[in-house]
Design a protein around this motif. Sequence first.
Motif, short mmCIF file in Angstrom:
data_model
loop_
_atom_site.label_atom_id
_atom_site.label_comp_id
_atom_site.label_asym_id
_atom_site.label_seq_id
_atom_site.Cartn_x
_atom_site.Cartn_y
_atom_site.Cartn_z
N ALA A 168 84.83 -10.82 92.78
CA ALA A 168 86.13 -11.29 92.27
C ALA A 168 85.96 -12.04 90.97
N LEU A 169 84.88 -12.82 90.85
CA LEU A 169 84.60 -13.52 89.60
C LEU A 169 84.33 -12.53 88.47
N GLU A 170 83.68 -11.44 88.77
CA GLU A 170 83.41 -10.43 87.75
C GLU A 170 84.71 -9.80 87.26
N VAL A 171 85.65 -9.58 88.17
CA VAL A 171 86.96 -9.07 87.78
C VAL A 171 87.65 -10.08 86.86
N ALA A 172 87.61 -11.36 87.23
CA ALA A 172 88.24 -12.41 86.42
C ALA A 172 87.57 -12.52 85.06
N ARG A 173 86.25 -12.41 85.02
CA ARG A 173 85.55 -12.48 83.74
C ARG A 173 85.97 -11.35 82.82
N LEU A 174 86.05 -10.14 83.37
CA LEU A 174 86.48 -9.00 82.56
C LEU A 174 87.91 -9.19 82.06
N ALA A 175 88.78 -9.70 82.93
CA ALA A 175 90.17 -9.94 82.52
C ALA A 175 90.23 -10.95 81.38
N SER A 176 89.45 -12.03 81.48
CA SER A 176 89.45 -13.05 80.43
C SER A 176 88.91 -12.49 79.12
N GLU A 177 87.79 -11.77 79.18
CA GLU A 177 87.23 -11.18 77.97
C GLU A 177 88.19 -10.18 77.34
N THR A 178 88.89 -9.42 78.18
CA THR A 178 89.85 -8.45 77.65
C THR A 178 91.01 -9.14 76.95
N ARG A 179 91.54 -10.20 77.55
CA ARG A 179 92.64 -10.92 76.92
C ARG A 179 92.21 -11.49 75.56
#
Length: 480
Positions: A168-179
């Motif tokens: 779940a943290l990896e999903v959040a990290r990708l979302a943050s980097e994408t934003r």
Amino acid sequence: MRSTLSPRHSRAIKGLTALVLGTLVLSGCASFSPDGGFDTIRETTRARIGADAQWARSDEARKEVDTRVTELLAKPLAAEDAVQVAIYNNRGLRAAFYDLGISEAEMVQAGRLPNPHFSMLRTSRAENGVREFKIEQVLTFNLFALITMPLAVEVEKRNFAQTQRMTALEVARLASETRKAYFGAIAAEESVRYLRKVKQAAEAGAGLARKMAEVGNFNRLQQAREQGFYASAALDLARAEQASIAARERLTKLLGLPSPQAIRLPERLPDLPKLPDELPAVEQTALDQRLDLQAVRLETEALAKNLGLTQATRFINVLEFGPARVLEGARDSGYKRGYEVSFELPIFDFGGSKVAKAEAIYGQAVERAAEAAINARSEVREAYSAYRNSFDIAKHYRDEIVPLNKRIAEENLLRYNGMLIGVFELLADARSQITSVNSYIESLRDYWIAQSDLQMALIGKPSLAAASRTAPASTGRPDH
């Protein structure tokens, strides 16, 4: 160790064998869940990020995800759409999802007893025309694995829960980097458009200065100054164009797309909100909600369980038992029935090193958990401070600097129309106004990036939860 049995002992051994076989059957009930533990990831993603997560493990599911990605890319991407495309389409994230499958397989394996062992010895010799045989047949079961199974399963369950949080943290990290990449790409393209206007104004000034110098109405210093403005503007534009290409390529990689041409972005950044978010208890919120801290706590708890398992296996970590039968003499002389017990004798290694190692690893994990909590508080304070400061800076540009430069430009236009200033002063003010607008764009970009960093600081930091997974101590299994 082998022994022959009386009928009473034989019945007891048969009952114990039936119990072991029954346990073997029950342990076979440990199986894989239909979702592979992904429902937790999906729920966390929806609650923390507001996006949908899909683990496409079949061709049909992949086609469904690809169709959804195509629909999102058919229009200019909003920030939420870009995050959704990345979660659907990023191949690195898809690979991370398979960590769940690996961890679940280890958890299921911990709930199953190892297979029984069968051994057979057969010898014969001929003496006085008669062939004599010695045949031994033994079927043994790993009783020690049965004894330690509950502890081993508990350790792997905690490891699996830790893997879920790390995923779940990896999903959040990708979302943050994408934003951040999304806002950076839009801001870079906006900067290119404004710097082109700066270059056009500088080019017009340089051209006019050259013509005026040719007819003797401009000295060389004034012409060189205008030419220098133009050269500097051309260089700034070239750098901005390269930065725009790099920003778009970064976004392309995060979205998992083969070409940047597949991305359609809005022409301008979202407007600055009227007020920033007020988070008076931001530190406590981080301590309560951060997934990395939850993963670290789970790791520490698993290590504590592992220490109990290590102490349980300190002296004996292999214990096998099973029925045996032996034939000695003529082939038709009949079998002697008994049992075989095998275990490891703690003669040279009393298990003290295993316990000491487990205690040291646990102590290390406790200190790292405390460090993670301290770092989390600091990170969220820093992120919130950056968020508030970037809001204030962008608001100052929007409400003060940009309007002030606009008023100056309007006044100078009136003065130019009244022939009170020349064209070069008017061009210089135009360049100044465009530059202030471009600075506001950069400050607005910094605000949205700071907001993304704050959101990630409240969710967690993947590197804090990326410690080695807890491995159970020896359980007498062949694979441990």
